[in-house]
Design a protein around this motif. Structure first.
Motif, PDB file in Angstrom:
ATOM      1  N   LEU A 158      37.732   5.657  67.757  1.00 54.26           N
ATOM      2  CA  LEU A 158      37.409   5.671  66.331  1.00 54.26           C
ATOM      3  C   LEU A 158      35.896   5.686  66.150  1.00 54.26           C
ATOM      4  O   LEU A 158      35.171   4.928  66.811  1.00 54.26           O
ATOM      5  N   PHE A 159      35.436   6.542  65.240  1.00 51.29           N
ATOM      6  CA  PHE A 159      34.002   6.702  64.983  1.00 51.29           C
ATOM      7  C   PHE A 159      33.747   6.630  63.479  1.00 51.29           C
ATOM      8  O   PHE A 159      34.616   6.963  62.665  1.00 51.29           O
ATOM      9  N   CYS A 160      32.534   6.224  63.116  1.00 51.58           N
ATOM     10  CA  CYS A 160      32.139   6.177  61.712  1.00 51.58           C
ATOM     11  C   CYS A 160      30.631   5.979  61.642  1.00 51.58           C
ATOM     12  O   CYS A 160      29.947   5.843  62.661  1.00 51.58           O
ATOM     13  N   SER A 161      30.109   5.908  60.403  1.00 52.36           N
ATOM     14  CA  SER A 161      28.687   5.622  60.218  1.00 52.36           C
ATOM     15  C   SER A 161      28.421   4.149  60.497  1.00 52.36           C
ATOM     16  O   SER A 161      29.347   3.323  60.529  1.00 52.36           O
ATOM     17  N   ALA A 162      27.161   3.800  60.682  1.00 50.10           N
ATOM     18  CA  ALA A 162      26.794   2.397  60.940  1.00 50.10           C
ATOM     19  C   ALA A 162      27.202   1.508  59.771  1.00 50.10           C
ATOM     20  O   ALA A 162      27.686   0.381  59.966  1.00 50.10           O
ATOM     21  N   HIS A 163      27.043   1.988  58.554  1.00 46.27           N
ATOM     22  CA  HIS A 163      27.411   1.212  57.367  1.00 46.27           C
ATOM     23  C   HIS A 163      28.914   0.924  57.348  1.00 46.27           C
ATOM     24  O   HIS A 163      29.343  -0.200  57.083  1.00 46.27           O
ATOM     25  N   THR A 164      29.703   1.938  57.665  1.00 50.56           N
ATOM     26  CA  THR A 164      31.158   1.775  57.652  1.00 50.56           C
ATOM     27  C   THR A 164      31.618   0.887  58.804  1.00 50.56           C
ATOM     28  O   THR A 164      32.566   0.103  58.665  1.00 50.56           O
ATOM     29  N   ALA A 165      30.949   0.982  59.936  1.00 42.53           N
ATOM     30  CA  ALA A 165      31.325   0.177  61.104  1.00 42.53           C
ATOM     31  C   ALA A 165      31.212  -1.313  60.818  1.00 42.53           C
ATOM     32  O   ALA A 165      32.037  -2.113  61.268  1.00 42.53           O
ATOM     33  N   ALA A 166      30.207  -1.702  60.019  1.00 43.33           N
ATOM     34  CA  ALA A 166      29.994  -3.114  59.709  1.00 43.33           C
ATOM     35  C   ALA A 166      31.136  -3.689  58.873  1.00 43.33           C
ATOM     36  O   ALA A 166      31.332  -4.911  58.839  1.00 43.33           O
ATOM     37  N   GLN A 167      31.900  -2.829  58.204  1.00 47.34           N
ATOM     38  CA  GLN A 167      32.982  -3.280  57.332  1.00 47.34           C
ATOM     39  C   GLN A 167      34.355  -3.220  57.991  1.00 47.34           C
ATOM     40  O   GLN A 167      35.356  -3.559  57.365  1.00 47.34           O
ATOM     41  N   PHE A 168      34.411  -2.814  59.254  1.00 43.45           N
ATOM     42  CA  PHE A 168      35.693  -2.536  59.893  1.00 43.45           C
ATOM     43  C   PHE A 168      36.629  -3.754  59.899  1.00 43.45           C
ATOM     44  O   PHE A 168      37.796  -3.655  59.520  1.00 43.45           O
ATOM     45  N   ASN A 169      36.146  -4.898  60.301  1.00 47.84           N
ATOM     46  CA  ASN A 169      37.006  -6.089  60.416  1.00 47.84           C
ATOM     47  C   ASN A 169      37.370  -6.682  59.060  1.00 47.84           C
ATOM     48  O   ASN A 169      38.340  -7.432  58.960  1.00 47.84           O
ATOM     49  N   GLN A 170      36.597  -6.382  58.013  1.00 50.49           N
ATOM     50  CA  GLN A 170      36.880  -6.930  56.686  1.00 50.49           C
ATOM     51  C   GLN A 170      37.716  -5.999  55.807  1.00 50.49           C
ATOM     52  O   GLN A 170      38.185  -6.393  54.737  1.00 50.49           O
ATOM     53  N   THR A 171      37.919  -4.767  56.267  1.00 48.33           N
ATOM     54  CA  THR A 171      38.622  -3.786  55.446  1.00 48.33           C
ATOM     55  C   THR A 171      40.133  -3.983  55.520  1.00 48.33           C
ATOM     56  O   THR A 171      40.717  -4.014  56.599  1.00 48.33           O
ATOM     57  N   GLU A 172      40.748  -4.164  54.333  1.00 47.64           N
ATOM     58  CA  GLU A 172      42.200  -4.327  54.270  1.00 47.64           C
ATOM     59  C   GLU A 172      42.907  -2.986  54.460  1.00 47.64           C
ATOM     60  O   GLU A 172      43.927  -2.898  55.125  1.00 47.64           O
ATOM     61  N   GLN A 173      42.354  -1.963  53.829  1.00 44.42           N
ATOM     62  CA  GLN A 173      42.946  -0.629  53.913  1.00 44.42           C
ATOM     63  C   GLN A 173      41.846   0.373  54.231  1.00 44.42           C
ATOM     64  O   GLN A 173      40.748   0.285  53.683  1.00 44.42           O
ATOM     65  N   MET A 174      42.140   1.279  55.128  1.00 46.34           N
ATOM     66  CA  MET A 174      41.104   2.255  55.484  1.00 46.34           C
ATOM     67  C   MET A 174      41.704   3.649  55.622  1.00 46.34           C
ATOM     68  O   MET A 174      42.908   3.811  55.851  1.00 46.34           O
ATOM     69  N   THR A 175      40.809   4.621  55.457  1.00 43.90           N
ATOM     70  CA  THR A 175      41.179   6.023  55.627  1.00 43.90           C
ATOM     71  C   THR A 175      40.673   6.497  56.979  1.00 43.90           C
ATOM     72  O   THR A 175      39.509   6.291  57.331  1.00 43.90           O
ATOM     73  N   ILE A 176      41.564   7.110  57.735  1.00 44.29           N
ATOM     74  CA  ILE A 176      41.195   7.677  59.035  1.00 44.29           C
ATOM     75  C   ILE A 176      41.468   9.176  59.008  1.00 44.29           C
ATOM     76  O   ILE A 176      42.578   9.611  58.703  1.00 44.29           O
ATOM     77  N   TYR A 177      40.439   9.942  59.315  1.00 48.15           N
ATOM     78  CA  TYR A 177      40.610  11.382  59.475  1.00 48.15           C
ATOM     79  C   TYR A 177      40.911  11.678  60.944  1.00 48.15           C
ATOM     80  O   TYR A 177      40.325  11.075  61.844  1.00 48.15           O
TER      81      TYR A 177
END
Length: 284
Positions: A158-177
């Motif tokens: 899984l890859f993302c921007s640095a900003h999005t990576a910081a929210q990974f563990n706190q995100t209840e729902q996420m979109t994955i392409y």
């Protein structure tokens, strides 16, 4: 009638330069050898090609006729050799759009730095026609390829921007392409197996798919979303700091990049390109 090629070459040089001595210097042989070749040629043809005097040689009428023919013939051969040499420096590569855009094209300047005499022409598309003059770099199933043809086994994460990576563990729902291959015969992207491997199978996930990994990577960056894709294709972005690979466990896939019938494409310049590509992919 068969005649000696060295004799014809000695004759052509002497006729063009007007001198046995000058022809000898051009051909890196002795004037005696030039004279011997021409004498043998005259004997073979039963004609006199040069009028010889103590100071110079001059073509006879028959000599002029043969000189014109040999000059044209050797020029045709030289032109053909030059064209072949140029074509050998031309490296034609056909590959997928994603591999071309994310791996090959960004690294081409590095290749040209090492091999400035070469020229690489890249065509992309998901359907690649095989021929003896193009290197076909394909994405395929590992088990269906010869091990000698495989240049990179594919892992996914899984890859993302640095900003999005910081929210990974706190995100209840996420979109994955991710990718749903246009070529339906390819093994599926191992997203579900990756989710189970990382204990994420119960997380609320909205999966969106494109038929090329390139599109999923671009869209995830636009939306600050996540993209599940090949480590091979993302490492340029990771190196540049555009993407971050999450601290999740990557998963092996049944996919690989390979060059079909690789050994058949080992011209001198193709070999240099394949050697460079192996090194490039080893670093990824």
């Amino acid at each position: 009638m068969q005649v000696s090629l060295p004799a014809l070459k000695a004759f052509e040089s002497a006729a063009r330069l007007g001198s046995f001595k000058a022809a000898a210097a051009e051909l890196s042989i002795s004037p005696t050898a030039v004279s011997h070749h021409i004498n043998k040629l005259e004997q073979r043809l039963s004609v006199t090609l040069f009028m010889r005097t103590a100071r110079k040689v001059a073509l006879t009428e028959l000599g002029k006729e043969l000189a014109a023919a040999t000059s044209q013939g050797f020029q045709t051969i030289e032109t053909a050799i030059e064209k072949i040499a140029v074509k050998d420096k031309q490296i034609n590569v056909a590959t997928t759009s994603s591999f071309a855009a994310l791996v090959l094209i960004p690294a081409l300047q590095e290749f040209y730095t090492q091999y400035p005499e070469s020229n690489v022409n890249i065509t992309s598309g998901e359907s690649i026609e095989a021929n003896n003059f193009t290197l076909p770099i394909r994405l395929g199933e590992i088990d269906k390829q010869s091990s000698a043809d495989v240049i990179k086994l594919e892992q996914f994460n899984l890859f993302c921007s640095a900003h999005t990576a910081a929210q990974f563990n706190q995100t209840e729902q996420m979109t994955i392409y991710t990718t749903d291959w246009k070529n339906s015969s390819l093994p599926s992207v191992p997203l579900q197996a990756w989710l189970q491997l990382n204990g994420l199978q119960n997380k609320q996930i909205k999966v969106r798919r494109f038929d090329q990994e390139l599109f999923g990577i671009q869209q995830s960056l636009l939306e600050n979303a996540y993209v599940f894709c090949s480590r091979t294709l993302t490492q340029g972005y990771v190196k540049a700091g555009v993407l971050i690979e999450l601290n999740t466990q990557a998963i092996n896939s049944q996919l690989c990049y390979y060059i079909a019938n690789k050994e058949k494409h080992f011209s001198r310049h193709n070999f240099m390109f394949i050697e460079w590509l192996d090194k490039l992919l080893t670093e990824r």
